[in-house]
Design an enzyme around this catalytic site. Structure first.
Site, PDB file in Angstrom:
ATOM      1  N   GLU A 204       0.830  -1.206   0.000  1.00  0.00           N
ATOM      2  CA  GLU A 204       0.000   0.000   0.000  1.00  0.00           C
ATOM      3  C   GLU A 204       0.869   1.263   0.000  1.00  0.00           C
ATOM      4  O   GLU A 204       0.549   2.247  -0.667  1.00  0.00           O
ATOM      5  CB  GLU A 204      -0.912  -0.019   1.233  1.00  0.00           C
ATOM      6  CG  GLU A 204      -2.141   0.838   1.113  1.00  0.00           C
ATOM      7  CD  GLU A 204      -3.129   0.557   2.243  1.00  0.00           C
ATOM      8  OE1 GLU A 204      -4.180  -0.012   1.957  1.00  0.00           O
ATOM      9  OE2 GLU A 204      -2.828   0.886   3.410  1.00  0.00           O
TER      10      GLU A 204
ATOM     11  N   GLU B 232       2.038   1.706  -3.415  1.00  0.00           N
ATOM     12  CA  GLU B 232       0.909   2.140  -4.256  1.00  0.00           C
ATOM     13  C   GLU B 232       0.675   3.647  -4.085  1.00  0.00           C
ATOM     14  O   GLU B 232       0.459   4.369  -5.057  1.00  0.00           O
ATOM     15  CB  GLU B 232      -0.347   1.344  -3.876  1.00  0.00           C
ATOM     16  CG  GLU B 232      -1.525   1.634  -4.791  1.00  0.00           C
ATOM     17  CD  GLU B 232      -2.818   0.941  -4.354  1.00  0.00           C
ATOM     18  OE1 GLU B 232      -2.804   0.177  -3.362  1.00  0.00           O
ATOM     19  OE2 GLU B 232      -3.838   1.190  -5.013  1.00  0.00           O
TER      20      GLU B 232
ATOM     21  N   CYS C 209      -8.628  -2.144   4.093  1.00  0.00           N
ATOM     22  CA  CYS C 209      -8.512  -3.391   4.871  1.00  0.00           C
ATOM     23  C   CYS C 209      -9.731  -3.717   5.722  1.00  0.00           C
ATOM     24  O   CYS C 209      -9.874  -4.838   6.180  1.00  0.00           O
ATOM     25  CB  CYS C 209      -7.248  -3.386   5.724  1.00  0.00           C
ATOM     26  SG  CYS C 209      -6.973  -1.874   6.621  1.00  0.00           S
TER      27      CYS C 209
ATOM     28  N   SER D 242      -7.506   1.836  -2.248  1.00  0.00           N
ATOM     29  CA  SER D 242      -6.281   1.098  -2.558  1.00  0.00           C
ATOM     30  C   SER D 242      -6.688  -0.246  -3.146  1.00  0.00           C
ATOM     31  O   SER D 242      -7.723  -0.811  -2.774  1.00  0.00           O
ATOM     32  CB  SER D 242      -5.508   0.869  -1.250  1.00  0.00           C
ATOM     33  OG  SER D 242      -4.621  -0.222  -1.406  1.00  0.00           O
TER      34      SER D 242
ATOM     35  N   LYS E 287     -15.671  -9.648   8.523  1.00  0.00           N
ATOM     36  CA  LYS E 287     -14.621 -10.527   7.968  1.00  0.00           C
ATOM     37  C   LYS E 287     -15.206 -11.866   7.535  1.00  0.00           C
ATOM     38  O   LYS E 287     -14.684 -12.520   6.641  1.00  0.00           O
ATOM     39  CB  LYS E 287     -13.514 -10.761   8.998  1.00  0.00           C
ATOM     40  CG  LYS E 287     -12.627  -9.554   9.234  1.00  0.00           C
ATOM     41  CD  LYS E 287     -11.551  -9.424   8.194  1.00  0.00           C
ATOM     42  CE  LYS E 287     -10.713  -8.196   8.422  1.00  0.00           C
ATOM     43  NZ  LYS E 287     -10.042  -7.751   7.188  1.00  0.00           N
TER      44      LYS E 287
ATOM     45  N   GLU F  36     -16.354 -11.140   4.169  1.00  0.00           N
ATOM     46  CA  GLU F  36     -15.223 -10.894   3.257  1.00  0.00           C
ATOM     47  C   GLU F  36     -14.620 -12.213   2.766  1.00  0.00           C
ATOM     48  O   GLU F  36     -14.288 -12.367   1.596  1.00  0.00           O
ATOM     49  CB  GLU F  36     -14.150 -10.069   3.988  1.00  0.00           C
ATOM     50  CG  GLU F  36     -12.977  -9.682   3.105  1.00  0.00           C
ATOM     51  CD  GLU F  36     -11.845  -8.995   3.878  1.00  0.00           C
ATOM     52  OE1 GLU F  36     -11.530  -9.435   4.993  1.00  0.00           O
ATOM     53  OE2 GLU F  36     -11.281  -8.025   3.358  1.00  0.00           O
TER      54      GLU F  36
ATOM     55  N   GLU G 287     -14.336 -12.850  -5.128  1.00  0.00           N
ATOM     56  CA  GLU G 287     -13.000 -12.372  -5.562  1.00  0.00           C
ATOM     57  C   GLU G 287     -11.882 -13.034  -4.765  1.00  0.00           C
ATOM     58  O   GLU G 287     -10.722 -12.971  -5.165  1.00  0.00           O
ATOM     59  CB  GLU G 287     -12.848 -10.867  -5.304  1.00  0.00           C
ATOM     60  CG  GLU G 287     -13.805  -9.941  -5.996  1.00  0.00           C
ATOM     61  CD  GLU G 287     -15.011  -9.615  -5.124  1.00  0.00           C
ATOM     62  OE1 GLU G 287     -15.360 -10.457  -4.265  1.00  0.00           O
ATOM     63  OE2 GLU G 287     -15.601  -8.556  -5.320  1.00  0.00           O
TER      64      GLU G 287
ATOM     65  N   CYS H 255     -10.396  -1.598  14.882  1.00  0.00           N
ATOM     66  CA  CYS H 255     -10.750  -3.027  15.072  1.00  0.00           C
ATOM     67  C   CYS H 255     -10.850  -3.438  16.539  1.00  0.00           C
ATOM     68  O   CYS H 255     -11.513  -4.432  16.835  1.00  0.00           O
ATOM     69  CB  CYS H 255      -9.740  -3.923  14.400  1.00  0.00           C
ATOM     70  SG  CYS H 255      -9.802  -3.800  12.625  1.00  0.00           S
TER      71      CYS H 255
END
Ligand code: HC1
Ligand code: SF4
Length: 560
Positions: free
Chosen positions: A270, A273, A290, A310, A349, A352, A357, A494
């Protein structure tokens, strides 16, 4: 200050105090169901009723006034409290022994506290909503306290829940998966009972562990260690990492790794990037990617702004993709046999991990996500005695981490970790003071400007989706002054995730944040680019940040 008399004792309190706060100061705790230390006064349960100058009033809402006389436990008061509680108990199912909140339920506790021994019982029988992979809603158990609705609408600004016709419903009565719900689980943290819980999957873990064909590996998210202590009767932050690892080995995991390893890797990808976007005129501000509740939010509410994200996958998913490719290859293990479990503070999560993907390894990259609460249950079920355990090290190749990764668990941590690395990459100088304190803390929005050898980079940090929405409106209007923005879905980051121990009040979140920074300060390496196993990964497998392999395994594109 105002003088009031509580149960015969005089007490001086600030003028804006409620009777409930004044009573607490005088040493009398007034039980209630709908009140919550971080949320607005609701007056929905009426269980906090007390006598104020001879009249029954709700202590949560009634403000103090000079000379006020309050009685908190006369026979009349107790009778009124019990009658109000019985109205809730009448329709509430009595399946406590089968409930995820058994022994951590405010309704159970209140019933015991008020010694309610009998009541009429005609429970509601409404259909459970199991439509999301993250949370389950059981409307039969709803006490109408209204906390979940406030959290979802006012703090997260999602608006998936509403109180309509005297019941809490999803908007338009649709299954949760068809609403704008982002699966953050903040409603589950706010719920006093088991009406909203995580989707519990501990049986899938037990089956995997019992299967001799499976190699069960785990990754632990940065925010878990400080909080899991609360699940096993220890002080926040007091379970040290290596004893925690030993406990996970007791549960039967074959290999124990850390999401921190891929948090460090995320910074490498990142950070580069960001530098590339700054140099080549890419889409700015760049937004971190994230936090899966945040990803759901931008996809749902601001799909046209997705190019700002990102392209990095979250550390959880980077780990999943690497463990079934890089690690499997190094170890000579058939990736089909690997069962990859992540231990997360987060309910989103779970979703996710099931996204289509997230199969770049050729398999589902992460097979199962357990929340901190579920792992706490497993520790209790298996009788793991932490005081008897010898510390155990992480397994190698994907277990090393730096302090920069540890702080991912607190709001501002991803930004601070990125700055520690980006500064050194750009300037070629050693960063002597690694503490970027301006981006730390619990405030909704934080900002800073960093001088990278003459280039001024403006950064911002947001926690909670209400804050994210403000940032997105600025970006939409073209007025955002920032180059790089960290957005975390949950209040405090988190450490306040929807899968964390209950209660998760502001006070608890502050303690967990403290534990995170203590761990960072105690580590020998505090910059992601110094992680020796990340260096090895680049040497042996990825070759360079943003290279071909990285794009294949570690990056993704979310499309509207
Ligand atoms: Fe998080 Fe993250 S910090 S999103 O808050 O980037 O859940 O802890 O694991 O993936 O590393 C959560 C925590 C977590 C990811 C990392
Ligand atoms: Fe709202 Fe989050 Fe609960 Fe969904 S999970 S209903 S978005 S608070």
């Amino acid at each position: 200050m105002v003088s009031v008399v509580i149960n015969g004792s005089k007490v001086d309190v600030p003028e804006d105090f409620t009777v409930m706060q004044a009573a607490a100061q005088a040493g009398f705790m007034i039980p209630s169901l709908c009140s919550h230390p971080d949320l607005k006064v609701k007056e929905n349960c009426n269980v906090c009723v007390v006598e104020v100058n001879g009249e029954l009033k709700n202590a949560c809402a009634e403000k103090v006034s000079p000379g006020m006389e309050v009685k908190t436990f006369t026979p009349r008061v107790i009778e009124a409290k019990r009658e109000n509680l019985k109205k809730i108990l009448k329709v509430h199912p009595q399946d406590c022994l089968q409930c995820a909140r058994n022994q951590n339920c405010e309704l159970q506790a209140l019933t015991a506290t008020l010694t309610v021994r009998s009541f009429e019982h005609k429970p509601l029988q409404l259909t459970k909503d199991t439509s999301t992979p993250s949370i389950v809603r059981d409307p039969s158990k709803c006490t109408l306290c209204g906390r979940c609705v406030e959290v979802c609408n006012d703090i997260q600004t999602v608006g998936a829940l509403e109180i309509k016709d005297g019941v809490v419903q999803t908007v338009d009565g649709k299954p949760l998966i068809e609403t704008k719900c982002v699966m953050c689980g903040q409603c589950a943290l706010a719920c006093p009972v088991g009406a909203i819980t995580e989707k519990e999957e501990i049986d899938r873990f037990l089956e995997a562990i019992a299967d001799p064909e499976k190699i069960v590996v785990t990754q632990i998210a940065p925010a878990v260690r400080v909080a899991v202590a609360e699940e096993v009767g220890m002080e926040t932050g007091s379970l040290d990492m290596l004893t925690f690892v030993a406990g996970l080995r007791q549960l039967g995991f074959d290999y124990v790794f850390h999401t921190n390893f891929t948090a460090d890797l995320t910074i490498m990808e990142e950070g580069n990037e960001l530098l590339k976007r700054l140099k080549e005129g890419g889409t700015l501000p760049m937004l971190t990617s994230c936090s899966p509740g945040w990803i759901n939010f931008i996809e749902t509410f601001y799909p046209e702004q997705l190019p700002h994200l990102s392209t990095c996958k979250s550390p959880q998913q980077m780990f999943g993709a690497l463990v079934k490719t890089y690690w499997a290859d190094k170890m000579g293990i058939d990736p089909a046999k690997i069962f990859s479990v992540s231990i997360m503070p987060c309910t989103a999560k779970k979703y996710e991990a099931t996204r289509p993907e997230m199969r770049d390894s050729g398999y589902q990259d992460v097979d199962l996500v357990l929340t901190t609460r579920e792992v706490g249950r497993l520790f209790r079920m298996c009788g793991v005695g932490f005081d008897k355990l010898q510390p155990s090290n992480f397994d190698s190749l994907m277990g090393a981490y730096t302090g920069a990764a540890v702080i991912f668990g607190a709001s501002g941590g991803v930004m601070e970790a990125a700055l520690r690395t980006v500064y050194e990459v750009v300037t070629g100088k050693t960063l002597e003071d690694v503490n970027f304190t301006a981006v730390r803390g619990f405030e909704g929005m934080k900002e800073a400007e960093v001088d990278l050898d003459g280039t001024k980079v403006k950064v911002a940090v947001a926690n909670s989706l209400g804050c994210a929405r403000k940032i997105m409106e600025e970006i939409k209007a073209g007025t955002s002054p920032y180059h790089f923005i960290e957005i975390m879905c949950c209040p405090g980051g988190c450490i306040g995730g929807g899968g964390q121990p209950i209660p998760s009040t502001v006070a608890k979140r502050v303690e967990r944040i403290k534990g995170i920074y203590i761990e960072d300060e105690g580590l020998p390496l505090r910059k992601s680019h110094e992680n020796p196993e990340v260096k090895l990964l680049y040497e042996d497998f990825l070759h360079e940040p943003l290279g071909h392999k990285s794009h294949e395994l570690l990056h993704t594109h979310y499309t509207p």
